[in-house]
Design a protein around this motif. Structure first.
Motif, PDB file in Angstrom:
ATOM      1  N   LYS A 210     -33.839 -21.670 -11.934  1.00  0.00           N
ATOM      2  CA  LYS A 210     -33.531 -22.800 -11.308  1.00  0.00           C
ATOM      3  C   LYS A 210     -33.644 -24.014 -11.777  1.00  0.00           C
ATOM      4  N   GLU A 211     -32.205 -24.369 -12.209  1.00  0.00           N
ATOM      5  CA  GLU A 211     -32.286 -25.702 -13.305  1.00  0.00           C
ATOM      6  C   GLU A 211     -31.083 -26.425 -12.591  1.00  0.00           C
ATOM      7  N   ASN A 212     -31.849 -28.048 -12.816  1.00  0.00           N
ATOM      8  CA  ASN A 212     -30.877 -29.852 -12.359  1.00  0.00           C
ATOM      9  C   ASN A 212     -30.650 -29.226 -10.594  1.00  0.00           C
ATOM     10  N   GLY A 213     -31.215 -28.977  -9.943  1.00  0.00           N
ATOM     11  CA  GLY A 213     -31.706 -28.391  -7.997  1.00  0.00           C
ATOM     12  C   GLY A 213     -30.388 -27.406  -8.245  1.00  0.00           C
ATOM     13  N   VAL A 214     -30.578 -26.821  -9.306  1.00  0.00           N
ATOM     14  CA  VAL A 214     -29.437 -25.194  -8.343  1.00  0.00           C
ATOM     15  C   VAL A 214     -30.202 -24.343  -9.197  1.00  0.00           C
ATOM     16  N   TYR A 215     -29.859 -23.337  -7.780  1.00  0.00           N
ATOM     17  CA  TYR A 215     -30.865 -21.798  -7.301  1.00  0.00           C
ATOM     18  C   TYR A 215     -29.620 -20.859  -7.663  1.00  0.00           C
ATOM     19  N   TYR A 216     -30.206 -19.773  -9.512  1.00  0.00           N
ATOM     20  CA  TYR A 216     -29.153 -18.672  -9.999  1.00  0.00           C
ATOM     21  C   TYR A 216     -30.030 -17.463  -8.995  1.00  0.00           C
ATOM     22  N   PHE A 217     -28.918 -16.830  -8.348  1.00  0.00           N
ATOM     23  CA  PHE A 217     -29.385 -16.006  -8.048  1.00  0.00           C
ATOM     24  C   PHE A 217     -28.221 -14.722  -8.559  1.00  0.00           C
ATOM     25  N   LEU A 218     -28.841 -13.400  -8.759  1.00  0.00           N
ATOM     26  CA  LEU A 218     -28.484 -11.869  -8.921  1.00  0.00           C
ATOM     27  C   LEU A 218     -27.869 -10.886  -8.228  1.00  0.00           C
ATOM     28  N   GLN A 219     -26.840 -10.555  -8.303  1.00  0.00           N
ATOM     29  CA  GLN A 219     -26.892  -9.395  -7.000  1.00  0.00           C
ATOM     30  C   GLN A 219     -27.305  -8.326  -7.626  1.00  0.00           C
ATOM     31  N   LYS A 220     -28.315  -8.035  -7.439  1.00  0.00           N
ATOM     32  CA  LYS A 220     -29.061  -6.386  -7.451  1.00  0.00           C
ATOM     33  C   LYS A 220     -29.288  -5.020  -6.251  1.00  0.00           C
ATOM     34  N   GLU A 221     -28.774  -3.603  -6.936  1.00  0.00           N
ATOM     35  CA  GLU A 221     -28.542  -2.575  -5.907  1.00  0.00           C
ATOM     36  C   GLU A 221     -30.907  -2.282  -6.066  1.00  0.00           C
ATOM     37  N   VAL A 222     -30.613  -2.067  -5.175  1.00  0.00           N
ATOM     38  CA  VAL A 222     -31.860  -1.605  -4.723  1.00  0.00           C
ATOM     39  C   VAL A 222     -31.498  -0.215  -4.097  1.00  0.00           C
ATOM     40  N   LYS A 223     -33.251   0.507  -4.342  1.00  0.00           N
ATOM     41  CA  LYS A 223     -33.168   1.904  -3.694  1.00  0.00           C
ATOM     42  C   LYS A 223     -33.978   1.610  -2.245  1.00  0.00           C
ATOM     43  N   THR A 224     -33.906   2.435  -1.368  1.00  0.00           N
ATOM     44  CA  THR A 224     -34.817   2.199  -0.543  1.00  0.00           C
ATOM     45  C   THR A 224     -35.358   3.264   0.503  1.00  0.00           C
ATOM     46  N   LYS A 225     -36.236   3.429   1.136  1.00  0.00           N
ATOM     47  CA  LYS A 225     -37.151   4.676   1.703  1.00  0.00           C
ATOM     48  C   LYS A 225     -37.140   4.681   3.680  1.00  0.00           C
ATOM     49  N   ASP A 226     -38.456   3.646   3.797  1.00  0.00           N
ATOM     50  CA  ASP A 226     -38.545   2.839   4.990  1.00  0.00           C
ATOM     51  C   ASP A 226     -37.967   2.327   5.126  1.00  0.00           C
ATOM     52  N   SER A 227     -38.132   2.330   6.837  1.00  0.00           N
ATOM     53  CA  SER A 227     -37.830   1.021   7.935  1.00  0.00           C
ATOM     54  C   SER A 227     -38.782   1.136   8.881  1.00  0.00           C
TER      55      SER A 227
ATOM     56  N   ALA B  53     -41.043 -11.878  -8.510  1.00  0.00           N
ATOM     57  CA  ALA B  53     -39.706 -11.878  -7.959  1.00  0.00           C
ATOM     58  C   ALA B  53     -39.902 -12.490  -7.060  1.00  0.00           C
ATOM     59  N   GLN B  54     -38.657 -12.863  -6.587  1.00  0.00           N
ATOM     60  CA  GLN B  54     -37.897 -13.296  -5.654  1.00  0.00           C
ATOM     61  C   GLN B  54     -37.138 -13.455  -5.353  1.00  0.00           C
ATOM     62  N   PHE B  55     -36.720 -13.251  -3.336  1.00  0.00           N
ATOM     63  CA  PHE B  55     -35.258 -12.687  -3.227  1.00  0.00           C
ATOM     64  C   PHE B  55     -35.525 -13.487  -2.195  1.00  0.00           C
ATOM     65  N   LEU B  56     -33.668 -13.971  -1.937  1.00  0.00           N
ATOM     66  CA  LEU B  56     -33.234 -14.712  -0.855  1.00  0.00           C
ATOM     67  C   LEU B  56     -33.668 -13.619   0.364  1.00  0.00           C
ATOM     68  N   VAL B  57     -34.505 -14.119   1.099  1.00  0.00           N
ATOM     69  CA  VAL B  57     -34.636 -12.925   2.519  1.00  0.00           C
ATOM     70  C   VAL B  57     -34.334 -13.628   3.457  1.00  0.00           C
ATOM     71  N   LYS B  58     -33.272 -14.736   4.045  1.00  0.00           N
ATOM     72  CA  LYS B  58     -32.555 -15.582   4.769  1.00  0.00           C
ATOM     73  C   LYS B  58     -31.344 -16.290   4.405  1.00  0.00           C
ATOM     74  N   GLY B  59     -29.800 -15.719   4.384  1.00  0.00           N
ATOM     75  CA  GLY B  59     -28.622 -15.422   4.327  1.00  0.00           C
ATOM     76  C   GLY B  59     -28.360 -14.568   2.980  1.00  0.00           C
ATOM     77  N   ALA B  60     -28.766 -13.804   3.008  1.00  0.00           N
ATOM     78  CA  ALA B  60     -28.025 -12.849   1.445  1.00  0.00           C
ATOM     79  C   ALA B  60     -26.754 -12.229   2.942  1.00  0.00           C
ATOM     80  N   PHE B  61     -26.338 -11.798   3.722  1.00  0.00           N
ATOM     81  CA  PHE B  61     -25.474 -11.031   3.817  1.00  0.00           C
ATOM     82  C   PHE B  61     -24.414 -12.051   4.222  1.00  0.00           C
ATOM     83  N   SER B  62     -24.110 -13.072   3.569  1.00  0.00           N
ATOM     84  CA  SER B  62     -22.807 -13.472   3.723  1.00  0.00           C
ATOM     85  C   SER B  62     -22.501 -14.480   2.114  1.00  0.00           C
ATOM     86  N   LEU B  63     -24.034 -14.013   1.757  1.00  0.00           N
ATOM     87  CA  LEU B  63     -23.183 -14.354   0.104  1.00  0.00           C
ATOM     88  C   LEU B  63     -23.115 -12.787  -0.444  1.00  0.00           C
TER      89      LEU B  63
END
Length: 375
Positions: free
Chosen positions: A328-345, A362-372
């Motif tokens: 996060k620099e100068n009021g801007v959040y910089y995110f990287l798209q990463k692949e994950v392997k899931t197991k159970d829900s 690590a911090q993840f975007l947990v709201k709004g990721a679907f549209s991005l």
């Protein structure tokens, strides 16, 4: 020279488009890097949220299939005490009936014969009782023989027993014995509902002859419903009373419902499965119908796993991705798209198998990721 002009125009168009998107509060994908950039203002306006891994309890489950059902006392298949022809059948599948309500009427000359027999027995009993009393008096005074007394007694008590039996049959048919004794006969009898509920099946139509073994209607009371599940023999030792059940009705919706194990069968059927009886949580809130097919999971134990909210994970091209904050620099959040392997829900959380590939903080975007996220 022309190429330089075209490039200049293209750059201007991109900048104008980017500025307009920024004004709308939409994240910008940096064209010169792998970053997805979100300004602090966009982050706030779109109610985005960050979160790290959490250690959640994920249940080990046993898969089961079965049906929505009702207890035996809440299901009744109605038949006739005596055979007859259907004279009226006004009810349809789905109609609600109350205990004691008339369901159908039957007609048969045999009903008249039964009432006639009852009337004749009543008349005979008047004479036989009088003769029995007379022989008893004479016997006490030693005027008559014991043989005559015993015959009078036998005739009276035999007829009395027959009269009681015929009267009971009339009561079972809901025919008035007092009217029959007066010679007021009917050829039609009514069949009444044994329980309160809803008509679920009908097996007859007007004019049909039904025998005592033939079903006429089926009534189901859905006031109390439960799960009747089948689990394989290999899983039964892990199942105990009180364990949580989650289930879906795949033909109706994707909603997940809850319940718990209440009883376990003690016999194995021909398919090497065992019956599990489960109670449904808040059963009165749902319009469940007996006979609905269910897919269920029974939670037998649990294990700790690193997890993220399910909303943070987006599927694209048969793969699953998250947005992880890189800086996060100068009021801007910089995110990287990463692949994950899931197991159970479980309960809106999903376990991440490759969590060790990310930093502990690590911090993840947990709201709004679907549209991005894009594939």
């Amino acid at each position: 020279m022309k190429n330089i002009t075209y490039i200049s125009i293209l750059v201007v168009v991109i900048l104008i488009f980017s500025c307009k998107e920024a004004e709308k509060g939409t994240a910008i994908t940096n064209l010169t890097s792998n970053y997805i950039e979100i300004t602090a203002d966009q982050f706030e306006k779109n109610n985005y949220a960050l979160r790290g891994f959490n250690e959640g309890d994920f249940p080990k489950v046993v898969n089961a299939t079965g049906l929505i059902d009702v207890p035996p006392e809440n299901k009744a298949r109605v038949s006739a005490i005596m055979g007859g022809y259907i004279k009226s059948t006004p009810l349809l599948i789905g109609d609600t009936v109350k205990k004691g309500q008339v369901l159908v009427t039957l007609e048969n000359p045999a009903f008249v014969t039964l009432q006639q027999e009852y009337m004749e027995l009543n008349e005979q009993l008047v004479y036989l009782k009088s003769e029995y009393d007379r022989q008893q008096t004479m016997m006490e005074e030693k005027i008559t023989s014991q043989k005559s007394f015993l015959k009078a007694e036998s005739d009276y008590k035999t007829s009395l027993a027959r009269q009681h039996g015929v009267k009971k049959q009339l009561e079972m048919l809901h025919i008035s014995s007092s009217k029959a004794a007066k010679g007021i006969f009917t050829s039609v009898v009514s069949i009444h509902a044994p329980i309160t509920g809803t008509i679920s099946k009908t097996f007859v139509s007007m004019g049909t002859y039904v025998s005592p073994a033939s079903p006429i209607l089926e009534i189901i009371n859905n006031d109390h419903i439960h799960l009747e599940l089948s689990v394989f023999e290999k899983d039964i030792l892990t199942i105990k009373k009180g364990q949580e059940i989650t289930f879906k009705i795949p033909e109706a919706s994707d909603q997940v419902y809850s319940g718990e194990v209440y009883l376990m069968g003690n016999t194995i059927d021909e398919n090497r499965t065992i019956k599990i009886h489960g109670h449904i949580e808040n059963e009165t809130e749902y319009n469940f119908i007996a006979g609905m097919f269910v897919d269920a999971k029974i939670s037998t134990s649990s294990e700790k796993q690193q997890a993220l909210p399910s909303e943070a994970i987006v599927s694209a091209d048969d793969l699953k991705y998250v947005l992880v904050l890189d800086k996060k620099e100068n009021g801007v959040y910089y995110f990287l798209q990463k692949e994950v392997k899931t197991k159970d829900s479980y309960r809106e959380n999903t376990s991440i198998i490759n969590s060790k590939q990310f930093a502990n903080d690590a911090q993840f975007l947990v709201k709004g990721a679907f549209s991005l996220i894009g594939g």
